[in-house]
Motif scaffolding. Sequence first.
Motif, mmCIF file in Angstrom:
data_model
loop_
_atom_site.group_PDB
_atom_site.id
_atom_site.type_symbol
_atom_site.label_atom_id
_atom_site.label_comp_id
_atom_site.label_asym_id
_atom_site.label_seq_id
_atom_site.Cartn_x
_atom_site.Cartn_y
_atom_site.Cartn_z
ATOM 1 N N LEU A 85 10.767 113.197 42.664
ATOM 2 C CA LEU A 85 9.457 112.902 42.101
ATOM 3 C C LEU A 85 8.306 113.290 43.033
ATOM 4 O O LEU A 85 7.134 113.094 42.686
ATOM 5 C CB LEU A 85 9.372 111.410 41.755
ATOM 6 C CG LEU A 85 10.289 110.956 40.613
ATOM 7 C CD1 LEU A 85 10.276 109.436 40.478
ATOM 8 C CD2 LEU A 85 9.879 111.610 39.300
ATOM 9 N N GLY A 86 8.638 113.827 44.209
ATOM 10 C CA GLY A 86 7.597 114.267 45.126
ATOM 11 C C GLY A 86 7.023 113.171 45.987
ATOM 12 O O GLY A 86 5.908 113.305 46.512
ATOM 13 N N TRP A 87 7.775 112.094 46.178
ATOM 14 C CA TRP A 87 7.269 110.944 46.941
ATOM 15 C C TRP A 87 7.811 110.889 48.367
ATOM 16 O O TRP A 87 7.607 109.900 49.072
ATOM 17 C CB TRP A 87 7.636 109.646 46.230
ATOM 18 C CG TRP A 87 7.056 109.510 44.855
ATOM 19 C CD1 TRP A 87 6.031 110.229 44.300
ATOM 20 C CD2 TRP A 87 7.484 108.587 43.838
ATOM 21 N NE1 TRP A 87 5.792 109.812 43.020
ATOM 22 C CE2 TRP A 87 6.668 108.811 42.704
ATOM 23 C CE3 TRP A 87 8.467 107.601 43.793
ATOM 24 C CZ2 TRP A 87 6.807 108.078 41.535
ATOM 25 C CZ3 TRP A 87 8.613 106.864 42.625
ATOM 26 C CH2 TRP A 87 7.787 107.104 41.508
ATOM 27 N N SER A 88 8.524 111.910 48.807
ATOM 28 C CA SER A 88 8.999 111.916 50.192
ATOM 29 C C SER A 88 7.853 112.318 51.113
ATOM 30 O O SER A 88 6.856 112.904 50.689
ATOM 31 C CB SER A 88 10.181 112.872 50.347
ATOM 32 O OG SER A 88 9.840 114.159 49.870
ATOM 33 N N GLU A 89 8.006 112.004 52.390
ATOM 34 C CA GLU A 89 6.954 112.248 53.375
ATOM 35 C C GLU A 89 7.617 112.684 54.679
ATOM 36 O O GLU A 89 7.807 111.878 55.602
ATOM 37 C CB GLU A 89 6.130 110.964 53.581
ATOM 38 C CG GLU A 89 4.927 111.111 54.491
ATOM 39 C CD GLU A 89 3.671 111.635 53.795
ATOM 40 O OE1 GLU A 89 2.617 111.615 54.432
ATOM 41 O OE2 GLU A 89 3.763 112.069 52.630
#
Length: 253
Positions: A32-36
């Motif tokens: 979902l594109g929530w990694s950092e």
Amino acid sequence: MATAARIRPETTAAEWEARQQLAACYRVFDMLGWSEMIYNHITLKVPDEDGAFLINPFGLHFSEVTASSLVKIDIDGNKLDDNPYPVNRAGFVQHAVFHRHLPDAHCIMHTHTTAGMAVSSVEGGLRPINFYACNFAGQIAYHDFEGVTVRSEEGERLVRNLGDKRMMFLRNHGILVMGRTLPEAFVKHWALQRACEIQLATLSMGTPLEVAPEVVAVHQRDLHMAQVPGGPGAADFAAMVRLIDRRDTSWRE
């Protein structure tokens, strides 16, 4: 991908199930594109073990986390297995204080998404200007930024500012969400993230329309009628796990 520490033989069936659920969640967050990079955390209590919880190994990207590579630690940050990976102190300090003091905080999620950090960095925080934001009106706590969360003495203020709520904006920092189950925490984070994204888009267009408090109250009263049976977030999370399985099943190892 880094070689995972294979510790499955030493775990109970309940712990292995929790490990797989948490590993799946890390992969879903990445999808979902929530990694950092290698930062941020999702923690989950180990079933039937007081004071023990699972956290991501410091150094692995969310897309690399597997059930066996998760680190099992106690409430004081001590490893409870022979996992070779270190634990990010910032993740331990912040999550451990809530796991210690809140029996219902079974799962805790903290992210630095662009939308979440943006909303946490403006006066007024999240505003009741869209469907998802109305889900949470009056249910979000705020904690002022004190720098990177590595000092245990900040924990008292975190717990005090959270109060009886289970979602918090860490001002100038990001989103913090807790749940009685991992799927519950997931669906709360998903909806809160959507609320932030939509607020960001709305404010770029002009003056937003705020929903009246009496309408928000009706919305929150009736939300349960739009939920699938099985518990908060259960069907939502199961659907996301099916999606990641189509891509890669290595998280199960």
